[in-house]
Design an enzyme around this catalytic site. Structure first.
Site, mmCIF file in Angstrom:
data_model
loop_
_atom_site.group_PDB
_atom_site.id
_atom_site.type_symbol
_atom_site.label_atom_id
_atom_site.label_comp_id
_atom_site.label_asym_id
_atom_site.label_seq_id
_atom_site.Cartn_x
_atom_site.Cartn_y
_atom_site.Cartn_z
ATOM 1 N N LYS A 16 0.856 -1.190 0.000
ATOM 2 C CA LYS A 16 0.000 0.000 0.000
ATOM 3 C C LYS A 16 0.895 1.244 0.000
ATOM 4 C CE LYS A 16 -3.818 2.406 2.025
ATOM 5 N NZ LYS A 16 -4.340 2.681 0.681
ATOM 6 N N GLY A 61 -8.526 7.632 1.067
ATOM 7 C CA GLY A 61 -7.796 8.835 1.484
ATOM 8 C C GLY A 61 -6.357 8.591 1.895
ATOM 9 N N ASN A 76 3.272 6.823 -6.606
ATOM 10 C CA ASN A 76 1.868 7.055 -6.912
ATOM 11 C C ASN A 76 1.720 8.562 -7.125
ATOM 12 O OD1 ASN A 76 -0.860 7.456 -6.812
ATOM 13 N ND2 ASN A 76 -1.150 6.625 -4.753
ATOM 14 N N CYS A 110 -2.104 11.206 -6.410
ATOM 15 C CA CYS A 110 -2.814 11.612 -5.188
ATOM 16 C C CYS A 110 -2.984 13.129 -5.145
ATOM 17 C CB CYS A 110 -2.108 11.092 -3.943
ATOM 18 S SG CYS A 110 -0.375 11.472 -3.865
ATOM 19 N N LYS A 168 3.202 5.408 -11.375
ATOM 20 C CA LYS A 168 1.778 5.052 -11.537
ATOM 21 C C LYS A 168 0.958 6.271 -11.922
ATOM 22 C CE LYS A 168 -1.980 2.604 -9.355
ATOM 23 N NZ LYS A 168 -2.308 1.749 -8.224
ATOM 24 N N ILE A 173 -3.754 1.814 -14.819
ATOM 25 C CA ILE A 173 -4.109 3.112 -14.301
ATOM 26 C C ILE A 173 -4.463 3.060 -12.803
ATOM 27 C CG2 ILE A 173 -5.027 4.102 -16.439
ATOM 28 C CD1 ILE A 173 -7.853 3.253 -15.559
ATOM 29 N N THR A 206 -7.272 4.638 -9.972
ATOM 30 C CA THR A 206 -8.741 4.686 -10.093
ATOM 31 C C THR A 206 -9.179 5.809 -11.040
ATOM 32 O OG1 THR A 206 -8.771 6.013 -8.085
ATOM 33 C CG2 THR A 206 -9.280 3.680 -7.839
ATOM 34 N N GLY A 265 -6.634 -2.070 -14.104
ATOM 35 C CA GLY A 265 -7.904 -1.354 -14.129
ATOM 36 C C GLY A 265 -8.965 -2.324 -14.624
ATOM 37 N N GLY A 288 -6.533 -5.594 -8.756
ATOM 38 C CA GLY A 288 -6.896 -4.964 -7.489
ATOM 39 C C GLY A 288 -8.269 -5.409 -7.035
HETATM 40 C C1 LIG Z 1 -9.687 0.367 -1.682
HETATM 41 C C2 LIG Z 1 -8.620 0.791 -2.644
HETATM 42 C C3 LIG Z 1 -7.436 1.354 -2.152
HETATM 43 C C4 LIG Z 1 -6.418 1.752 -3.028
HETATM 44 N N1 LIG Z 1 -5.256 2.279 -2.526
HETATM 45 C C5 LIG Z 1 -4.243 2.616 -3.379
HETATM 46 C C6 LIG Z 1 -2.991 3.075 -2.878
HETATM 47 O O1 LIG Z 1 -2.734 3.152 -1.670
HETATM 48 N N2 LIG Z 1 -2.031 3.418 -3.795
HETATM 49 C C7 LIG Z 1 -2.229 3.323 -5.150
HETATM 50 O O2 LIG Z 1 -1.325 3.629 -5.929
HETATM 51 N N3 LIG Z 1 -3.410 2.858 -5.642
HETATM 52 C C8 LIG Z 1 -4.415 2.508 -4.789
HETATM 53 N N4 LIG Z 1 -5.591 2.014 -5.296
HETATM 54 C C9 LIG Z 1 -5.763 1.882 -6.758
HETATM 55 C C10 LIG Z 1 -5.455 0.454 -7.225
HETATM 56 O O3 LIG Z 1 -4.105 0.112 -6.959
HETATM 57 C C11 LIG Z 1 -5.734 0.300 -8.740
HETATM 58 O O4 LIG Z 1 -4.907 1.188 -9.457
HETATM 59 C C12 LIG Z 1 -7.193 0.602 -9.096
HETATM 60 O O5 LIG Z 1 -8.067 0.061 -8.117
HETATM 61 C C13 LIG Z 1 -7.575 0.021 -10.477
HETATM 62 O O6 LIG Z 1 -7.385 -1.377 -10.509
HETATM 63 P P1 LIG Z 1 -8.594 -2.432 -10.262
HETATM 64 O O7 LIG Z 1 -9.715 -2.029 -11.156
HETATM 65 O O8 LIG Z 1 -7.994 -3.763 -10.584
HETATM 66 O O9 LIG Z 1 -8.977 -2.325 -8.804
HETATM 67 C C14 LIG Z 1 -6.611 1.600 -4.430
HETATM 68 C C15 LIG Z 1 -7.805 1.041 -4.908
HETATM 69 C C16 LIG Z 1 -8.801 0.641 -4.042
HETATM 70 C C17 LIG Z 1 -10.049 0.010 -4.612
#
Ligand SMILES: Cc1cc2nc3c(=O)[nH]c(=O)nc-3n(C[C@H](O)[C@H](O)[C@H](O)COP(=O)(O)O)c2cc1C
Length: 303
Positions: free
Chosen positions: A43, A70, A123, A126, A161, A187, A189, A240, A262
């Site tokens: 994370k 967050g 990342n 943010c 990222k 990507i 989110t 994604g 993810g």
């Molecule tokens: C609950 C949650 C927490 C996430 N926390 C992070 C994070 O700490 N750092 C980061 O780079 N991306 C974070 N992401 C984004 C994911 O790493 C990923 O890029 C995004 O969810 C798209 O992939 P997916 O559709 O397979 O989930 C988070 C996503 C979710 C759903």
């Protein structure tokens, strides 16, 4: 069977645990690896202790999720237990970092590098940056600056990222490559989006808005990877909405070398990595093709 070389590391298959999905404890990251994951991402780790947003932070919409977690983080200096446990490990590890300024990214990355992850991911998606709440990754210059600053203080490959909120994600990827990035991850989110509960007439998430993930964003991810592949020569981790082996094949055809997973951990369980790798294997053997042959295949001119 799907063993591959990635920047000097041998991976058992092309699947990658996405950042933020399963935290930072060695036990859980090890379990992910044992359940078929090729490369495990921690994370995102920040410069200072941060609580993240109030609950509710995550909502499952069936066709994907919306979250406003967050970026909660104990802060990079308060993770001695995690670092100590992760020192001895049998799996390849990406440490993900974020900051609020170029200097913070650099400081956190330099420290994290001393803990010997195999890769560092920044990342840059943010929103709590020095640019009045803007995201580093939507601006060519700030992306370049943060990548070159981090690159100068680490000695492991640097993954950057990116966010689909960038008006031209390929241009940002190119700026990152120019600044020394070794890999692009796309990507993060999509959105942000919002869900309103019509009975209470209130947004459901405490933070009101949140990032979208899961199957509903897959076409955005595929388009982003397709555009980035045309623009850069460094490898891409495509993620994604990847949920099945066929999704993985699709994003590899767009140009990805590895495939991040993810939200699908929630939909298919922790062994989704093995399931996706096996499904990819089945598809490839049915079509008598190799990973190499399908990478970027969608870029060939239609006959
Ligand atoms: C609950 C949650 C927490 C996430 N926390 C992070 C994070 O700490 N750092 C980061 O780079 N991306 C974070 N992401 C984004 C994911 O790493 C990923 O890029 C995004 O969810 C798209 O992939 P997916 O559709 O397979 O989930 C988070 C996503 C979710 C759903």
């Amino acid at each position: 069977m799907m063993t591959l070389q990635f920047l000097g590391k041998t991976l058992k298959n092309p699947t990658v645990l996405a950042s933020g999905i399963l935290g930072n404890s060695k036990d859980i990251l090890e379990r992910v690896y044992e359940n078929g994951c090729g490369l495990v991402t921690m994370k995102s780790i920040g410069p200072a202790p941060r609580d993240g947003h109030k609950n509710p932070t995550v909502l499952d919409l069936g066709h994907g999720m919306i979250n406003a977690v967050g970026l909660p983080s104990p802060g990079y200096l308060n993770m001695e237990n995690e670092w100590k446990n992760l020192e001895q490990r049998d799996f390849p590890l990406i440490a993900s970092v974020y900051g609020g300024s170029v200097r913070e990214y650099q400081m956190v990355a330099e420290f994290v590098c001393s803990k010997k992850p195999d890769f560092i991911e920044i990342n840059i998606s943010c929103p709590n940056s020095e640019q009045h709440g803007m995201i580093f990754g939507i601006n060519r210059q700030s992306s370049h600056d943060v990548v070159s600053a981090v690159k100068s203080v680490i000695n492991v490959p640097l993954i950057v990222k990116l966010t689909p909120q960038a008006p031209d994600i390929a241009d940002i990827a190119k700026a990152c490559e120019g600044a020394g990035a070794d890999v692009i991850c796309a990507i993060n989110t999509a959105g942000p989006g919002m869900v309103i509960d019509i009975e209470s007439r209130m947004p459901v998430l405490a933070f009101k808005k949140g990032g979208l993930s899961g199957p509903m964003i897959k076409p955005i991810a595929v388009r982003c990877v397709f555009d980035i592949y045309k623009a850069v020569n460094i490898p891409i981790i495509g993620l994604g909405g990847i949920t099945t082996g066929e999704d993985a094949i699709e994003i590899i055809m767009a140009g990805a070398s590895l495939v991040g997973i993810g939200s699908a951990v929630r939909y298919r369980g922790i062994d989704v990595f093995q399931q996706v790798a096996d499904e990819m294997d089945d598809w490839l053997s049915t079509h008598q093709l190799s990973l190499k042959e399908i990478k970027g295949a969608a870029h060939k001119e239609k006959k």
